[in-house]
Design a protein around this motif. Structure first.
Motif, mmCIF file in Angstrom:
data_model
loop_
_atom_site.group_PDB
_atom_site.id
_atom_site.type_symbol
_atom_site.label_atom_id
_atom_site.label_comp_id
_atom_site.label_asym_id
_atom_site.label_seq_id
_atom_site.Cartn_x
_atom_site.Cartn_y
_atom_site.Cartn_z
ATOM 1 N N ALA A 229 24.319 -20.030 25.411
ATOM 2 C CA ALA A 229 25.079 -19.706 26.630
ATOM 3 C C ALA A 229 24.129 -19.275 27.744
ATOM 4 N N GLN A 230 23.123 -18.501 27.346
ATOM 5 C CA GLN A 230 22.170 -18.017 28.355
ATOM 6 C C GLN A 230 21.413 -19.195 28.979
ATOM 7 N N ASN A 231 20.988 -20.130 28.134
ATOM 8 C CA ASN A 231 20.273 -21.307 28.659
ATOM 9 C C ASN A 231 21.155 -22.099 29.611
ATOM 10 N N ARG A 232 22.416 -22.278 29.205
ATOM 11 C CA ARG A 232 23.304 -23.079 30.067
ATOM 12 C C ARG A 232 23.545 -22.368 31.394
ATOM 13 N N MET A 233 23.724 -21.042 31.340
ATOM 14 C CA MET A 233 23.944 -20.291 32.587
ATOM 15 C C MET A 233 22.702 -20.382 33.471
ATOM 16 N N ASP A 234 21.499 -20.245 32.864
ATOM 17 C CA ASP A 234 20.239 -20.370 33.631
ATOM 18 C C ASP A 234 20.209 -21.703 34.372
ATOM 19 N N THR A 235 20.532 -22.770 33.631
ATOM 20 C CA THR A 235 20.467 -24.115 34.218
ATOM 21 C C THR A 235 21.472 -24.272 35.355
ATOM 22 N N ARG A 258 27.649 -11.124 27.310
ATOM 23 C CA ARG A 258 26.398 -10.377 27.534
ATOM 24 C C ARG A 258 25.241 -11.327 27.840
ATOM 25 N N ALA A 259 25.234 -12.477 27.170
ATOM 26 C CA ALA A 259 24.174 -13.468 27.442
ATOM 27 C C ALA A 259 24.278 -13.981 28.876
ATOM 28 N N ILE A 260 25.501 -14.205 29.323
ATOM 29 C CA ILE A 260 25.735 -14.697 30.691
ATOM 30 C C ILE A 260 25.295 -13.634 31.705
ATOM 31 N N LEU A 261 25.634 -12.377 31.419
ATOM 32 C CA LEU A 261 25.231 -11.292 32.321
ATOM 33 C C LEU A 261 23.707 -11.184 32.398
ATOM 34 N N THR A 262 23.043 -11.358 31.258
ATOM 35 C CA THR A 262 21.580 -11.309 31.243
ATOM 36 C C THR A 262 21.007 -12.397 32.145
ATOM 37 N N VAL A 264 22.476 -13.922 34.686
ATOM 38 C CA VAL A 264 22.790 -13.651 36.102
ATOM 39 C C VAL A 264 21.843 -12.583 36.658
ATOM 40 N N LYS A 265 21.595 -11.551 35.837
ATOM 41 C CA LYS A 265 20.695 -10.473 36.257
ATOM 42 C C LYS A 265 19.283 -10.990 36.459
ATOM 43 N N SER A 266 18.805 -11.770 35.483
ATOM 44 C CA SER A 266 17.407 -12.190 35.627
ATOM 45 C C SER A 266 17.217 -13.202 36.742
ATOM 46 N N ALA A 267 18.301 -13.825 37.173
ATOM 47 C CA ALA A 267 18.189 -14.704 38.352
ATOM 48 C C ALA A 267 18.276 -13.886 39.646
ATOM 49 N N GLY A 268 18.448 -12.573 39.504
ATOM 50 C CA GLY A 268 18.511 -11.701 40.680
ATOM 51 C C GLY A 268 19.802 -11.848 41.467
#
Ligand code: GAL
Length: 364
Positions: A229-235, A258-262, A264-268
């Motif tokens: 999920a985190q990878n897909r959100m990053d992309t 939580r993965a999605i929130l991580t 979003v946060k790391s993308a600032g």
């Protein structure tokens, strides 16, 4: 005269069913669940998927003690993470061989256990699907779960409510959609439940899925893994939100939220509204701080308790109590649904009142 009318209607109904190519048979017409019963001390098998979320981690221990307390012998197995489907197939086969009277299955992939449940039935076991239904098999006697479609509807409605509350000045919102593992029969049901609420708002322009990814094949999260999920959100953030604001995300459970929130946060990016499910300990503080908007409470203790109540009824030679039927693509399965509860910051303390471990997390 009256009798004739009824007969004619019945004949017409049968003809209609035949025309429609469907069968009026339901799983309990097979005579299952009304067998002779079985003795205390009998073996009860429980086959659980890999430990993708806290509810599954909890279920194993709860099953073992509930089965023993009810006077039976427990064989509780989890699928491993590397080869979960074959693991589960082998575990169920072994439970049948050992003469388990009831086999309770939380399926890793509900479409891949047909042979094993057929053999289990032939060996005299009653098959209960737990939390996730088994699809396209008639060898299933009962289903016990929280109402999954309702879960999706609550998530969809909460996403809308959360967006309105967080962004009172906006008239429309940019969102993204996530769903669960394609092998989990619940994943499409959660998603469809949510889309029942969200689709009309997408159609009228209130919601915009900026990536354009609205098909469940695109939104799926293989194995319910946070990393996927985190990878897909990053992309998606990279591709669609460089110069656009993301307002909210439909997430099917807490682990993925939580993965999605991580991501979003790391993308600032600024804070968003995100949904969840399962009332995981790690998400409750985030709900209290407002980082995760909501979750769903499906008390695993209640679901396990219900499955073992059904088992005890079967041991007495009775049918298990059910409230409805669920079509699994092959038969209508007698089903007991428990009600899911929506939880936000506002009702968390109240919702978890009966669960001290969760309640204390609302007070920190
Ligand atoms: C579903 C279950 C959810 C969640 C998810 C991830 O089938 O109903 O509560 O746990 O699996 O494992």
């Amino acid at each position: 005269m009256r009798k004739l009318a009824i007969t004619t209607t019945a004949v017409a109904a049968v003809a209609l069913l035949a025309l429609a190519g469907c069968s009026s048979r339901s799983a309990d017409d097979s005579g299952s669940g009304d067998a002779k019963g079985f003795d205390k001390g009998s073996l009860i098998g429980v086959a659980l998927p890999d430990k993708t979320s806290e509810n599954w981690v909890l279920a194993g221990g709860l099953f073992k003690s509930a089965i023993e307390e009810a006077g039976f012998k427990a064989d509780v197995q989890y699928a491993g993470q590397s080869t979960p489907v074959p693991d589960q197939q082998a575990q169920i086969a072994s439970m049948s061989t050992k003469g388990a009277k009831v086999i309770i299955i939380g399926a890793k992939d509900g479409g891949q256990l047909g042979t094993q449940v057929k053999d289990a039935k032939a060996a005299g076991a009653t098959v209960i699907a737990y939390d996730r239904i088994l699809t396209d098999t008639k060898d299933i006697d009962y289903y016990v779960a929280f109402n999954n479609e309702k879960v999706g509807e609550l998530q969809g409605q909460a996403l809308l409510d959360g967006l309105k509350a967080k962004f009172p000045d906006k008239k429309s919102y940019n969102i993204e959609l996530f769903s669960g593992d394609p092998g989990d029969a619940n994943a499409p049901v959660f998603f469809q439940g949510a889309m029942k609420i969200l689709q009309p708002k997408i159609d009228d322009g209130t919601l915009k899925v900026v990536s354009g990814q609205t098909d469940i094949k695109q939104t799926a999260t293989k194995d319910w893994l946070a990393q996927n999920a985190q990878n897909r959100m990053d992309t998606i953030l990279q591709g669609s939100y460089q110069s656009t604001e993301l307002d909210g995300v439909l997430s099917p459970n807490d682990t993925l939220a939580r993965a999605i929130l991580t991501s979003v946060k790391s993308a600032g990016k600024p804070a968003i509204v995100v949904t969840g499910q399962d009332s995981e300990a790690a998400s409750i503080p985030l709900i209290m701080s407002g980082e995760q908007y909501m979750t769903i409470y499906k008390d695993t203790r209640d679901l396990v308790k219900k499955a073992i109540e059904m088992t005890t009824q079967l041991s007495k030679g009775d049918k298990a109590d059910t409230t409805t039927k669920t079509n699994n693509g092959s038969v209508d399965v007698p089903t007991f649904y428990l009600p899911p509860v929506v939880v936000t910051k506002d009702n968390a303390a109240e919702a978890y009142k009966n669960n001290p471990d969760l309640e204390k997390l609302t007070q920190q």
